[in-house]
Structures are given as structure tokens and as C-alpha cells.
Write a protein that holds these residues in place. Structure first.
Motif, short mmCIF file in Angstrom:
data_model
loop_
_atom_site.label_atom_id
_atom_site.label_comp_id
_atom_site.label_asym_id
_atom_site.label_seq_id
_atom_site.Cartn_x
_atom_site.Cartn_y
_atom_site.Cartn_z
N SER A 321 0.83 -1.22 0.00
CA SER A 321 0.00 0.00 0.00
C SER A 321 0.86 1.27 0.00
CB SER A 321 -0.91 0.01 1.24
OG SER A 321 -0.16 0.02 2.42
N MET A 322 2.17 1.11 -0.26
CA MET A 322 3.06 2.27 -0.28
C MET A 322 4.20 2.01 -1.27
SD MET A 322 4.71 4.23 3.01
CE MET A 322 6.02 3.04 3.36
N ARG A 323 4.35 2.89 -2.22
CA ARG A 323 5.37 2.73 -3.26
C ARG A 323 6.78 2.82 -2.68
NH1 ARG A 323 7.68 6.50 -7.09
NH2 ARG A 323 6.39 8.17 -6.23
N ARG A 324 7.69 2.02 -3.22
CA ARG A 324 9.09 2.05 -2.78
C ARG A 324 9.83 3.15 -3.55
NH1 ARG A 324 14.42 0.24 -3.17
NH2 ARG A 324 15.20 -0.95 -1.37
N VAL A 325 9.78 4.37 -3.01
CA VAL A 325 10.47 5.51 -3.62
C VAL A 325 11.97 5.38 -3.33
CG1 VAL A 325 10.68 8.02 -3.65
CG2 VAL A 325 8.43 6.96 -3.33
N PRO A 326 12.85 5.57 -4.32
CA PRO A 326 14.29 5.40 -4.10
C PRO A 326 14.85 6.39 -3.08
CG PRO A 326 13.77 5.40 -6.45
CD PRO A 326 12.53 5.81 -5.74
N LEU A 327 15.87 5.95 -2.35
CA LEU A 327 16.56 6.77 -1.36
C LEU A 327 17.89 7.25 -1.93
CD1 LEU A 327 15.96 4.77 1.96
CD2 LEU A 327 14.48 6.44 0.80
N LEU A 328 18.17 8.53 -1.70
CA LEU A 328 19.32 9.21 -2.29
C LEU A 328 20.16 9.86 -1.19
CD1 LEU A 328 20.67 10.75 -4.87
CD2 LEU A 328 19.02 12.56 -4.32
N TYR A 329 21.48 9.76 -1.28
CA TYR A 329 22.36 10.57 -0.45
C TYR A 329 23.01 11.60 -1.35
CZ TYR A 329 26.15 12.33 2.40
OH TYR A 329 27.00 13.17 3.08
N THR A 330 23.08 12.85 -0.88
CA THR A 330 23.70 13.92 -1.68
C THR A 330 24.94 14.43 -0.97
OG1 THR A 330 22.20 15.54 -0.67
CG2 THR A 330 21.54 14.59 -2.77
N ALA A 331 26.06 14.44 -1.68
CA ALA A 331 27.36 14.74 -1.09
C ALA A 331 28.00 15.95 -1.73
CB ALA A 331 28.29 13.53 -1.24
N ALA A 332 28.80 16.67 -0.94
CA ALA A 332 29.69 17.67 -1.52
C ALA A 332 30.70 16.94 -2.39
CB ALA A 332 30.39 18.44 -0.41
N ASP A 333 31.01 17.49 -3.53
CA ASP A 333 31.89 16.82 -4.49
C ASP A 333 33.34 16.91 -4.03
OD1 ASP A 333 32.93 15.60 -6.75
OD2 ASP A 333 33.02 17.47 -7.85
N THR A 334 33.68 16.04 -3.07
CA THR A 334 35.04 16.03 -2.51
C THR A 334 35.92 14.98 -3.15
OG1 THR A 334 34.34 14.52 -0.76
CG2 THR A 334 34.21 16.88 -0.29
N GLY A 335 35.34 14.15 -4.03
CA GLY A 335 36.13 13.13 -4.70
C GLY A 335 36.43 11.91 -3.84
N SER A 336 35.69 11.72 -2.74
CA SER A 336 35.95 10.59 -1.85
C SER A 336 35.23 9.34 -2.33
CB SER A 336 35.52 10.92 -0.42
OG SER A 336 35.72 9.81 0.42
N SER A 337 35.95 8.47 -3.02
CA SER A 337 35.35 7.22 -3.49
C SER A 337 35.05 6.29 -2.33
CB SER A 337 36.28 6.53 -4.49
OG SER A 337 37.55 6.27 -3.90
N THR A 338 35.75 6.45 -1.20
CA THR A 338 35.52 5.61 -0.03
C THR A 338 34.11 5.81 0.50
OG1 THR A 338 37.86 5.83 0.53
CG2 THR A 338 36.42 4.93 2.22
N VAL A 339 33.65 7.05 0.59
CA VAL A 339 32.30 7.34 1.06
C VAL A 339 31.27 6.82 0.07
CG1 VAL A 339 30.66 9.18 1.63
CG2 VAL A 339 33.04 9.36 2.38
N VAL A 340 31.51 7.01 -1.22
CA VAL A 340 30.59 6.53 -2.25
C VAL A 340 30.40 5.02 -2.11
CG1 VAL A 340 30.18 6.28 -4.72
CG2 VAL A 340 31.24 8.37 -3.84
N GLU A 341 31.49 4.31 -2.02
CA GLU A 341 31.42 2.85 -1.91
C GLU A 341 30.71 2.43 -0.63
OE1 GLU A 341 32.72 0.32 -4.10
OE2 GLU A 341 32.66 2.05 -5.44
N TYR A 342 31.00 3.12 0.47
CA TYR A 342 30.42 2.74 1.77
C TYR A 342 28.90 2.92 1.79
CZ TYR A 342 29.55 2.67 6.83
OH TYR A 342 29.07 2.37 8.08
N LEU A 343 28.42 4.06 1.31
CA LEU A 343 26.98 4.33 1.40
C LEU A 343 26.16 3.53 0.39
CD1 LEU A 343 26.90 8.19 2.01
CD2 LEU A 343 26.58 6.36 3.67
#
Length: 605
Positions: A321-343
């Protein structure tokens, strides 16, 4: 002293005469700082040594922007006058000059915009591989957006330019207030029409009050074909405290506020419950720029994953009874691939991985990025690094904010000229960002203190053209031209929405293979903490527990509206442990949720 600055400028200025391409590898913050430094040095040298030539050094492959910051003021203390005796005239007693009178510069005349076309509605958007798709037509969807967070301010004295403040008809909003409230309808109706008229299909919100209805706002947006990115965290109540390392950022009791985890999850679930019923809710932003306001935010990312996990479980429990709307994280563009991979990796299970990743990007600050042959070359632009980092990424990437306003694009009130958005074309081109990016949201619609706006809200200036209505700036029309000129390729259309195995590569060959994110090793996390100067012991291996007290009152039951069979099937593609828990729960009399066991099935979406 000014002399010291002059010497420093003389020594540093040659550095600004060489190509910026290697520097761009350091990404947006460093490039912007260096660009501003070079502009300051230029102004300093031309002011201090007007008779000397500073362009004698080798010319760069790409010249700096022509715009210059104003010359630095002479901050030296005045030299003490010689003692001329007791009868000497006291010049310091002279009457100070009155400040110059600022006159409102006229705003250029504008033709009235044609009335925005009503498209009649919007279809829910789903994720397939690293692309977004219309769940009804199966066509690839690209989010052309504008950030919307008006505070309804007027021109302020610290802003640059020749303007005088007007008198806004509507009251100024506090920073944490919801701009979509009913009392602000005259403001947001003008904004919705203007945004739809520029060829955009998305707006991003930053402040939502779950205690008021948003039906009117969402319905008007849907009529104009506009989707909405909705925040789950707030500034006043229901926030993730970046200044607290995990697990405290999800478990701490704050005097006068309560438990941070209980409050943020309760608030987020209320927002999810309401906005999931609107077909034009594009995504939920689970958190934004955790490391910007506080350096301790690097140690708070487990709390972002914990909130992501708990919202995904709530969506699974109510999936019929409730649509699965996608979840997004928005980051400052610091170039940290470690954070991208982790989240985006599965730590406990798929529940704790965000569905899409956003970058707030402000690094594209020139009209062109020239190579050694003097040609505009994407590989010399700051987006080349983003291309390299995300070409194998398996989830949608969007520019959740973009639009540099420095250098060539710098302007001041009445904001003639400004940003021309030359980077938009790269979002759709093959071998640039065409197969990588799924959306780009320009920052921002209304002119605020940071001077990024595309429009002046009514009463921002004293000019008659801006007195009672929104005034659209040159930057607005420049972005409109770019949005209308460029569209996403149709080669990847034809998505099979209910299929768990369908990927874009089945519609058309893709240039790169896409790999699921891999959680960073303890060694990688430890190294990153060291580089960031984080004193907290690395804490990314374990997530905080789900807070209690978030399933009472309005949250004691699921939403009651219909979800199409295709979207229910699409939601079931996810390896969500809550789906198995809810199934067993429905068959037991006590309604127990069971344990958090990892699913043994493999991901196919």
C-alpha cells in the motif's frame, strides 16, 4: 601589510599562467580556491604595479576567466604626521564623507512567458541498473531540475551590485520553514510555472514539515510534469547530527530534544508515508553533505546507513500500500570514493545501501577547457575525473546541485549576464557523461544571500518590474536554452519494469561494465580517518540499532492507497530482509518481526 602581499603576489602569479588540468584532478574545492587566488593576485599586481607587464610568462593552454575580482584595498595604517607643534591643524577631525547614494539599476525588460502547458500527470519513476525509467512507458528518464528553497528575502547591503531593497509582499521564511506551505502558494505557483517553462521536469526541496499537507503543491507540480526530490531530514526537529560520531548520532539523548534516532526516524517515516502516495515523488534525500558543517561528519556515516536501512524496512513492511520511492544521499563533491562505496554497499544487507548517489558539483567554472591545440576538450574539464570515478558505478548518479557562479559566470545585482551553463551538453554526450549521469539539478531558483538565483522573488528589489511578481534573470534563460536543446538518448528505452533481471544493457550495448559497490576495508577506512584528521576511532564496520518508539500514532499502520501490481513486483526484486520478515509476521499471531538475517538470494536488478 600591502608590501608583503605585493611580494607574495609577484612570486605566486606565474603559477596561474599554467594549465589547470592537473589541478582539476583535485576536484572542485581546490580548483575554486586556486581560481579565486589567481584573480586576487591579478588585481593586486595590476593595482600595485600598473606600469609593469604581467603576461610575459609563457601563455597557458587555457587562459583564466576574464572576470576579475575587485582590487584589494590598502589596509596599511596611515603614517603618523610629523609633529608640527601645538598649532598644527588636526586633519583627523575632518567631517567624514557621507556614504554614496545607491540608485536601483533598472532591470531589463522581459517578454511575458507563455503559459506553462499542463501535461495531465506524471508516472512513477523506478531504477533499472544505473538508469531511471518511467514505470508506465518504459522510457529512460533524465532529471532536469532546479533546487527550490526560497526564503523570500530582499536585496541586502552586503550583496554586490547597484540595487536597492524592495518590500516583499509575503513574509520572510525562517531557514527551516517549509516553502510549500499554503500561505506561500502565490510564490510557489509562479516558481512552478517558471520552472516548467524552462524545460525542467524536477525540483529539489530542502525543508519539509510532515505536520502539514502537501497535496496541493504536489498536485500542481504533477499537472506541469514536475517531479519532486523530497528531504527526509530536517534542520529544527528530525535531524541527523553530523557533529556526533556513530553510534551517538542515532542513539544519543539530547536534553530538551529527546532521542535523536527516535526523532529523525519518526519524522522521516511521516514524510515517507505522505509523499509515497504522490506519483511525482522522484526520490527521498536521506541526508545531505554530512561533512560540510562539521568535520566529525566522516564518523557519522554509519548513522546515514542506519536511517537508510530503517526506511527501506518501513517501505518493505508497507509495500502493498506504499510505493518504494528510491533513497538518495547527496554529497559535496570532494572526490571521496571511499564514502561513495560505503553508502552504496551492502554492509548488513541491501537495506542499508542507498539506491542512488548525488553530487553537489560547482567545479565547472569556465566556458571552455582547452587542450594543447586550443580546442575545447572534455578530458581537461573537472568532469573528466567524475567520468573516471563513476563509469563502472552500478547505481544512478545525479548532480543533486550544480552551477558554478565564479570567474566568467560571476555577476552582481541587477544580475545581467551570469551563468551560461556550458556543461549541460556534457550530461548527454557519449563518452562524456551520457551513460553515467541520470539527472542534474541547477542551484537554485530564487536569489538568496549566496547569489546563485535564477530569479528574483517579488519585492527583492525596488524596481517596478520586480515589485509584484517574480523576475527571471539572464541565467534562467540561458539554462532554459540548454535544457531545451539537449535530451537523453532513446537507445536504452524499453525497460521491463516488473522484471528483476532486466538491465539497460539488454536494450542497447553500454560502453562500460557496471559493478556493485564493495564495502571499504577496515584498512581503507582507517587511512581515510587519518587523512581527514578524525580523532574518533574508525567506526564504519557496525551500524547503530533501530531506535524504539517510532511505530505509534499515525505510524502504527501503513498508508492506505493503491500501488500497481508492476510496482509491487518491482519492489519485491530487492533482497529486503523485511519482506521475508513481514511474510512470516503475517502468518503468525503475535506479529513478531523476527531476526535480521541476511538474504541468501542474489541481486538481479
Amino acid at each position: 601589510s600591502l608590501d608583503t602581499r605585493g611580494i607574495c603576489a609577484t612570486q605566486l602569479r606565474p603559477l596561474c599562467r599554467y594549465p589547470f588540468a592537473p589541478i582539476m584532478e583535485m576536484r572542485s574545492l581546490m580548483s575554486i580556491v586556486l581560481l579565486a587566488l589567481c584573480q586576487l593576485l591579478d588585481a593586486e599586481l595590476h593595482t600595485r604595479y600598473p606600469d609593469r607587464t604581467w603576461n610575459a610568462s609563457p601563455q597557458p593552454e587555457r587562459q583564466l576567466s576574464a572576470a576579475r575580482l575587485p582590487p584589494l584595498k590598502d589596509v596599511r595604517a596611515p603614517e603618523a604626521p610629523e609633529d608640527e607643534g601645538p598649532d598644527a591643524e588636526d586633519e583627523s577631525a575632518a567631517v567624514p564623507k557621507p556614504p554614496p547614494v545607491v540608485v536601483q539599476a533598472p532591470l531589463p525588460a522581459r517578454d511575458a512567458l507563455p503559459k506553462a502547458e499542463h501535461v495531465g500527470g506524471t508516472n512513477p519513476i523506478v531504477i533499472k541498473g544505473n538508469f531511471l525509467y518511467d514505470s508506465v512507458t518504459g522510457k529512460r528518464f533524465f532529471s532536469k531540475g532546479v533546487a527550490y528553497n526560497p526564503r523570500n528575502i530582499k536585496f541586502e547591503t552586503h550583496m554586490k551590485g547597484s540595487c536597492t531593497p524592495g518590500e516583499p509582499k509575503l513574509r520572510q521564511l525562517d531557514y527551516a520553514e517549509d516553502p510549500t506551505q499554503a500561505s506561500m502558494k502565490p510564490l510557489w505557483m509562479e516558481a512552478l510555472y517558471s520552472i516548467a517553462n524552462m524545460g525542467a521536469n524536477t525540483i529539489r526541496l530542502y525543508n519539509i514539515d510532515p505536520n502539514i499537507s502537501h497535496t496541493n503543491f504536489m498536485a500542481e507540480a504533477a499537472k506541469l510534469g514536475l517531479y519532486v526530490v523530497v528531504p527526509l531530514t530536517r534542520h529544527d526537529w528530525g535531524y541527523l547530527p553530523a557533529g556526533m560520531p556513530s553510534p551517538s548520532c542515532y542513539t544519543a539523548d539530547v536534553e530538551g530534544y529527546g532521542n535523536v534516532g527516535t526523532n529523525v526516524l519518526t519524522s522521516a517515516k511521516l514524510i515517507v508515508k505522505e509523499f509515497s502516495k504522490y506519483d511525482n515523488t522522484l526520490m527521498f534525500t536521506v541526508a545531505n553533505e554530512m561533512t560540510v558543517a562539521d568535520s566529525k561528519g566522516w564518523a557519522a556515516f554509519p548513522c546515514v546507513k542506519a536511517l537508510t536501512r530503517d526506511i527501506h524496512r518501513y517501505q518493505a513492511d508497507c509495500r502493498r500500500s506504499m510505493r518504494r520511492v528510491p533513497l538518495l544521499y547527496t554529497a559535496a563533491d570532494t572526490g571521496s570514493s571511499t564514502v561513495v562505496e560505503y553508502l552504496t554497499c551492502e554492509l548488513e544487507n541491501e537495506d542499508d545501501a542507498v539506491d542512488a548517489y548525488g553530487l553537489n558539483v560547482y567545479s565547472y567554472c569556465d566556458e571552455q577547457y582547452l587542450d594543447s591545440k586550443g580546442k575545447d576538450n572534455f578530458r581537461y574539464s573537472p568532469y573528466w575525473t567524475i567520468h573516471k570515478q563513476f563509469k563502472h558505478f552500478s547505481k544512478p548518479i545525479i548532480f543533486s546541485e550544480f552551477g558554478c557562479n565564479l570567474g566568467t559566470f560571476m555577476t552582481s545585482c541587477p544580475f545581467v549576464g551570469g551563468r551560461t551553463w556550458p556543461d549541460v551538453k556534457t550530461f548527454f554526450k557519449d563518452h562524456q557523461l551520457g551513460e553515467i549521469l541520470s539527472g542534474a539539478i541547477a542551484f537554485e531558483f530564487s536569489m538568496e544571500s549566496n547569489e546563485y538565483g535564477l530569479a528574483l522573488t517579488p519585492g527583492f528589489t525596488s524596481d517596478a518590474a520586480n515589485k509584484d511578481s517574480t523576475y527571471l534573470l539572464d541565467s534562467y534563460f540561458a539554462l532554459k536554452k540548454q535544457f531545451e536543446a539537449h535530451n537523453v538518448s532513446e537507445r536504452w528505452d524499453g525497460a521491463e519494469i516488473a522484471s528483476c533481471s532486466w538491465l539497460p544493457s539488454k536494450a542497447h550495448k553500454m560502453s562500460y561494465k557496471h559493478r556493485p559497490s564493495k564495502c571499504p576495508s577496515s584498512k581503507e577506512v582507517k587511512q581515510m580517518f587519518k587523512e581527514k584528521g578524525i580523532k574518533t576511532k574508525p567506526n564504519w564496520a557496525k551500524l547503530p540499532p533501530t531506535p524504539s518508539g517510532t511505530s505509534w500514532g499515525e505510524l502504527a499502520s501503513c498508508a492506505e492507497y493503491e500501488v500497481s501490481a508492476e510496482l509491487v513486483d518491482e519492489a519485491s526484486c530487492h533482497k529486503n530482509t523485511s519482506i521475508s520478515r513481514i511474510s512470516s509476521s503475517n502468518s503468525s499471531s503475535n506479529g513478531s518481526n523476527g531476526s535480521n538475517s541476511n538474504s541468501s538470494s542474489s541481486s538481479s536488478s
